[in-house]
Design an enzyme around this catalytic site. Structure first.
Site, mmCIF file in Angstrom:
data_model
loop_
_atom_site.group_PDB
_atom_site.id
_atom_site.type_symbol
_atom_site.label_atom_id
_atom_site.label_comp_id
_atom_site.label_asym_id
_atom_site.label_seq_id
_atom_site.Cartn_x
_atom_site.Cartn_y
_atom_site.Cartn_z
ATOM 1 N N ARG A 104 0.852 -1.194 0.000
ATOM 2 C CA ARG A 104 0.000 0.000 0.000
ATOM 3 C C ARG A 104 0.890 1.247 0.000
ATOM 4 O O ARG A 104 2.083 1.157 0.243
ATOM 5 C CB ARG A 104 -0.966 0.009 1.184
ATOM 6 C CG ARG A 104 -0.315 0.124 2.564
ATOM 7 C CD ARG A 104 -1.389 0.215 3.644
ATOM 8 N NE ARG A 104 -0.829 0.598 4.937
ATOM 9 C CZ ARG A 104 -1.558 0.917 5.996
ATOM 10 N NH1 ARG A 104 -2.872 0.892 5.931
ATOM 11 N NH2 ARG A 104 -0.985 1.268 7.139
ATOM 12 N N ASN A 142 -5.334 7.848 4.135
ATOM 13 C CA ASN A 142 -5.324 6.993 5.314
ATOM 14 C C ASN A 142 -3.897 6.903 5.849
ATOM 15 O O ASN A 142 -2.979 6.547 5.105
ATOM 16 C CB ASN A 142 -5.813 5.583 4.991
ATOM 17 C CG ASN A 142 -5.876 4.701 6.224
ATOM 18 O OD1 ASN A 142 -6.722 4.896 7.088
ATOM 19 N ND2 ASN A 142 -4.976 3.733 6.310
ATOM 20 N N GLU A 143 -3.737 7.252 7.116
ATOM 21 C CA GLU A 143 -2.427 7.155 7.765
ATOM 22 C C GLU A 143 -1.323 7.691 6.853
ATOM 23 O O GLU A 143 -0.336 7.002 6.538
ATOM 24 C CB GLU A 143 -2.134 5.712 8.190
ATOM 25 C CG GLU A 143 -3.077 5.215 9.265
ATOM 26 C CD GLU A 143 -2.736 3.822 9.780
ATOM 27 O OE1 GLU A 143 -3.099 3.516 10.933
ATOM 28 O OE2 GLU A 143 -2.109 3.056 9.032
ATOM 29 N N CYS A 151 10.562 9.996 0.456
ATOM 30 C CA CYS A 151 10.805 9.541 -0.916
ATOM 31 C C CYS A 151 12.006 10.293 -1.483
ATOM 32 O O CYS A 151 12.126 11.510 -1.303
ATOM 33 C CB CYS A 151 9.575 9.778 -1.793
ATOM 34 S SG CYS A 151 9.813 9.272 -3.517
ATOM 35 N N GLU A 300 -8.905 4.562 14.879
ATOM 36 C CA GLU A 300 -8.667 3.119 14.793
ATOM 37 C C GLU A 300 -8.051 2.616 16.091
ATOM 38 O O GLU A 300 -7.185 3.256 16.677
ATOM 39 C CB GLU A 300 -7.691 2.772 13.655
ATOM 40 C CG GLU A 300 -8.202 2.985 12.250
ATOM 41 C CD GLU A 300 -7.175 2.539 11.215
ATOM 42 O OE1 GLU A 300 -6.280 1.722 11.556
ATOM 43 O OE2 GLU A 300 -7.243 3.013 10.072
ATOM 44 N N GLU A 348 -3.835 -8.283 5.885
ATOM 45 C CA GLU A 348 -4.362 -8.069 7.234
ATOM 46 C C GLU A 348 -5.405 -9.106 7.635
ATOM 47 O O GLU A 348 -6.216 -8.853 8.524
ATOM 48 C CB GLU A 348 -4.939 -6.655 7.333
ATOM 49 C CG GLU A 348 -3.865 -5.588 7.204
ATOM 50 C CD GLU A 348 -4.400 -4.167 7.317
ATOM 51 O OE1 GLU A 348 -3.792 -3.383 8.052
ATOM 52 O OE2 GLU A 348 -5.416 -3.849 6.664
ATOM 53 N N LYS A 349 -5.373 -10.293 7.040
ATOM 54 C CA LYS A 349 -6.407 -11.290 7.338
ATOM 55 C C LYS A 349 -6.343 -11.804 8.778
ATOM 56 O O LYS A 349 -7.332 -12.323 9.294
ATOM 57 C CB LYS A 349 -6.335 -12.452 6.348
ATOM 58 C CG LYS A 349 -5.061 -13.278 6.360
ATOM 59 C CD LYS A 349 -5.122 -14.378 5.295
ATOM 60 C CE LYS A 349 -3.832 -15.198 5.238
ATOM 61 N NZ LYS A 349 -2.707 -14.369 4.683
ATOM 62 N N HIS A 351 -5.576 -9.743 11.308
ATOM 63 C CA HIS A 351 -5.827 -8.603 12.188
ATOM 64 C C HIS A 351 -7.206 -8.784 12.816
ATOM 65 O O HIS A 351 -8.170 -9.130 12.138
ATOM 66 C CB HIS A 351 -5.779 -7.309 11.362
ATOM 67 C CG HIS A 351 -5.662 -6.059 12.178
ATOM 68 N ND1 HIS A 351 -6.654 -5.620 13.027
ATOM 69 C CD2 HIS A 351 -4.672 -5.130 12.264
ATOM 70 C CE1 HIS A 351 -6.277 -4.488 13.583
ATOM 71 N NE2 HIS A 351 -5.076 -4.177 13.149
#
Length: 647
Positions: A104, A142-143, A151, A300, A348-349, A351
Site C-alpha cells: 500500500r 489513510n495514515e 521519498c 482506529e 491483514e487477514k 488482524h
C-alpha cells in the site's frame, strides 16, 4: 454521546453479507462507519471510468440504518492501472531503489501525476456525496506517511530544492545552516542539492533534519490539496487519521493539527515496548495536546491482536474495555475500530476485528457489546475536558535530531527517554498534558522536559521564563544541546539550559551496554553520564564510584521564583519516579490504579490482578451505584464516577 465506530471494507464481501452486517451493527451500537478508505480501484476500475454502484448501495444501507458515515476519499493507495501507466509515481528509498505495487501507499508525495489523478477522484467523490445527509466526516487518504513519508526520487529531489530555496532564499544561508564547510560539502547553487540518499559514511545531520521537515510538509501539502477540493463542494468536517504511536515518527503533527477540523488518531498496543499500556496513555495525552485540550476521536484501534508485529498478542479478557476507556478518560469522544469484519484474504487477514473469523458466538463479540453498553452510560462525559497541572514537552524535530546517525550513544533514543519520564509521572498518578516546544506554560505548576536535544532560543526562553515566574521544571540529559539548525551551542552543555539549571557539563561520558555506576544512597546510573560541575545548583544525587565519584548526577537549582531540576544520567524507573515525585509534589504511591479526572468525572482504571479501594464520593456510571467515600474497583475493571455527594 461517546461515538462507537469502525472501518467497513464492504468491497471484500458480497451483498448478502452487507445486509447481515447492517443488523449486527445496530445490535453492537455502531453509529459511525468509515468506508471507501481503500476504495480507489473499486470506484475507478479503469482510467476515466467511475463506477459508484456498490458504494451508492452501501451509503444507502448505512443511511437507512441511521448509521453515519466517515467517508474516505479513497486516495490512500493507487490502483494498479495508475502505477502501470505511470511508474514515475512510485516511491524511491534512500538507497535509490524503487518500491513497487503490491502493498500500500505506492506513491511519491511530490509526484504531480499522482496528485492530478488523486484530486480528480476526490472531486468526483465530493460532488457525489458532499451533501449526502449520512456523510458526517470526510476522511482524507489513510495514515498519511505510514510507509511513503520519505521519498528520494527525482520528483522529491526537485521539490526538496524548491522547499530549501523558499526557506533559505540564498545558497549561502543554506551553507551556513547545514555547516557545509565540513567535509567539503559547500554548495554553489541549489541545483547541486539532493535529498540525503545513502552515502559511504554518515550523512549531514542538518540536511537529514531539513529533509524530515520537507517530507512532513510535502504530505501536509497533499492533505491541503484534497481538503480544498472537498471544501469546494461540501460543508462536512474534514480530517485524516494521525499515527501518534511508538513506531511512526516522520510527520510533525504540531504543524498538521491546525489544518484538521477534527483531531483523529490511530492507536494500537505495541508489545515490542517495555510498557505498552503506559504508551497508550501517553499517545492519548499527546493526541489531546494536538487537539489543544479539546475532545478528539480514536479513528482506529484493535479489538484484539494486530497483524504487523513480530508477535501479535491477543488482548486479555477485560482489556478491550480498559484500553478503550483509557482513551475516553484522556479526551476521546469517539472510539472506532479497524475493522468491522475480519478479512478472509490479504495482508491483514489475521488482524482482529469486531466480528472475528469465528463469528458472533465469541467472547470478543460479547466484549464489544459490553463496551457498547458501557459507552452509552458515559454519554454525559462527551464534550468535557481533562484537568492537568503538569506538562511534558514533546518535539518531533528533537526526535529527528536525537536519533540521527552520528551521536554520542546509540542507546540514547528520544522516544525511549520521553516514555521513561512519562511513565514515572503516570505511576505517580500525575495527569499530564503533552505540549509543543514554545507553548504557553503559564497554567502549569510543573513542566517536564525529556531529552529536548534540539531547541530554538524562543523555545528555551519559554521554559526559562516559566521557572523564573515560579514554576518547576525537570530537564533530562541530552537536552538543549543544539539549535534549530542542529548547531551545537558552545560554552558547555546543556547549552540552552545552562543558566536555568545552574550547571556546566564539560564532557559527555556515555556508558557501554551493561555498564553501571552506583549512586550514593543506592540506585545506579546506566546508559549515560556527564562530567558536570555546579555553578548555582545544589547536588541531589551523586556518583559513588570513580572516575565520576562525587560528581552530581541529579541537581536542583533555584531560579527566579521557581526551581529547575537536572537529571544528568539515566535512572531506573524507581529512582526517576522519586525525583519526579519531589519535583512535582506528588502524594500518590505507585500502584495499579490509573486515575484521571475529565470534567466532573473521575475515571479509575484497575490494571492489577487484585481489587483496590479508591477514596471518592459520587455516582458511579458503569454499575449505576452511589459511592460514599470509598469505591471498590475489581481487578481489571474500570469505574467512572460523577463527582459529588452520594445520595
Amino acid at each position: 454521546m461517546i461515538r462507537l465506530g469502525c472501518d467497513y471494507n464492504y468491497e471484500q464481501w458480497s451483498a448478502d453479507v452487507w445486509r447481515e452486517d447492517m443488523a449486527l451493527m445496530r445490535t453492537a451500537g455502531i453509529d459511525l462507519v468509515a468506508i471507501n478508505v481503500f476504495g480507489w480501484s473499486s470506484v475507478q476500475p479503469r482510467p476515466g471510468v467511475f463506477d459508484f454502484t456498490a458504494l451508492d448501495e452501501i451509503v444507502g444501507l448505512l443511511h437507512d440504518n441511521e448509521i453515519k458515515i466517515n467517508m474516505g476519499t479513497g486516495t490512500s493507495s493507487p490502483p494498479p492501472w495508475l502505477t502501470h501507466r505511470h511508474p514515475e509515481v512510485l516511491p524511491v528509498t534512500a538507497d535509490g531503489t524503487t518500491r513497487f505495487p503490491g502493498g500500500r501507499q505506492a506513491w511519491c508525495p511530490s509526484s504531480p501525476v499522482f496528485r492530478d489523478h488523486a484530486l480528480a477522484l476526490v472531486d468526483e467523490m465530493a460532488r457525489r456525496y458532499g451533501n449526502h445527509p449520512a456523510v458526517d466526516l470526510w476522511h482524507i487518504s489513510n495514515e498519511l506517511g505510514c510507509h511513503n513519508a520519505l521519498c528520494y526520487c527525482e520528483n522529491s529531489a526537485a521539490a526538496f530544492r524548491e522547499w530549501l530555496a523558499r526557506k533559505y532564499e540564498t545558497v549561502e544561508k543554506l551553507n551556513e545552516a547545514w555547516g557545509t564547510a565540513f567535509w567539503s560539502q559547500r554548495y554553489s547553487d541549489f541545483a547541486e542539492v539532493g535529498p540525503p540518499r545513502l552515502t559511504l559514511s554518515a550523512r549531514n545531520p542538518a540536511q537529514l533534519v531539513d529533509f524530515q521537515r520537507f517530507s512532513s510538509d510535502a504530505l501536509l501539502d497533499h492533505y491541503r490539496a484534497e481538503a480544498e477540493v472537498l471544501r469546494r463542494h461540501s460543508a462536512v468536517p474534514v480530517t485524516t487519521n494521525f499515527m501518534v504511536t511508538a513506531h511512526i515518527r516522520n510527520l510533525d503533527y504540531w504543524s498538521w493539527a491546525p489544518e484538521m477540523d477534527v483531531i483523529a488518531n490511530d492507536h494500537y498496543l505495541d508489545h515490542r515496548l517495555e510498557d505498552p499500556v503506559a504508551e497508550l496513555s501517553f499517545a492519548a495525552d499527546l493526541t489531546r495536546g494536538l487537539a489543544k485540550g479539546r475532545p478528539w476521536m480514536l479513528m482506529e484501534q484493535a479489538t484484539g491482536a494486530v497483524n504487523w508485529q513480530p508477535y501479535n498478542v491477543a488482548k486479555e479478557p477485560g482489556q478491550l474495555l480498559r484500553n478503550s476507556l483509557t482513551h475516553v478518560a484522556r479526551g476521546a469522544d469517539a472510539l472506532c475500530f479497524f475493522q468491522w469484519r475480519a478479512s478472509a484474504q490479504g495482508t491483514e487477514k489475521f488482524h482482529s476485528a469486531i466480528v472475528p473469523h469465528a463469528g458472533t458466538d465469541t467472547d470478543l463479540w460479547r466484549e464489544v457489546l459490553e463496551l457498547s453498553a458501557t459507552v452509552d452510560r458515559l454519554a454525559d462525559v462527551a464534550g468535557t475536558t481533562v484537568e492537568a497541572d503538569t506538562a511534558l514537552i514533546f518535539s518531533w524535530e528533537s526526535w529527528w535530531a536525537t536519533d540521527t546517525e552520528a551521536r554520542p550513544s546509540q542507546d540514547v533514543t528520544y522516544l525511549d527517554q520521553v516514555h521513561h519520564a512519562y511513565r514515572g509521572l503516570r505511576d505517580l498518578g500525575v495527569t499530564t498534558d503533552v505540549v509543543a516546544p514554545g507553548a504557553d506554560l503559564s497554567r502549569y505548576r510543573t513542566v517536564v522536559v525529556p531529552c529536548l536535544h534540539m531547541v530554538s532560543d524562543a523555545e528555551a526562553a519559554a521554559i526559562t521564563d516559566f521557572v523564573r515566574a515560579g514554576g518547576n521544571a525537570v530537564v533530562t540529559f541530552y537536552s538543549g544541546i543544539v539549535d534549530q539548525d542542529d548547531r551545537v551551542r558552545l560554552g558547555g552543555y546543556p547549552g540552552a539550559f545552562r543558566e536555568l539549571l545552574g550547571v556546566v557539563t564539560e564532557e559527555f561520558q556515555p556508558l557501554l551496554p551493561g555498564q553501571e555506576i552506583p549512586l550514593h544512597g543506592g540506585g545506579k546510573a546506566t546508559v549515560w553520564t556527564e562530567r558536570l560541575r555546579l555553578t548555582t545548583a545544589e547536588p541531589i544525587l551523586a556518583y559513588a564510584q570513580s572516575p565520576l565519584k562525587d560528581v552530581p548526577a541529579v541537581t536542583r537549582n533555584s531560579y527566579g521564583a521557581g526551581q529547575a531540576w537536572y537529571v544528568a544520567t539515566h535512572l531506573d524507573h524507581a529512582d526517576l519516579r522519586t525525583v519526579l515525585r519531589d519535583a512535582v509534589g506528588a502524594t500518590a504511591e505507585p500502584g495499579e490504579l490509573e486515575v484521571v479526572r475529565r470534567g466532573q468525572f473521575r475515571f479509575v482504571i484497575n490494571h492489577g490482578a487484585k481489587p483496590v479501594e479508591h477514596p471518592v464520593t459520587g455516582h458511579e456510571l458503569v454499575t449505576g451505584d452511589h459511592v460514599d467515600g470509598s469505591l471498590l474497583v475489581p481487578a481489571g475493571a474500570v469505574r467512572v464516577v460523577r463527582l459529588g455527594e452520594a445520595s
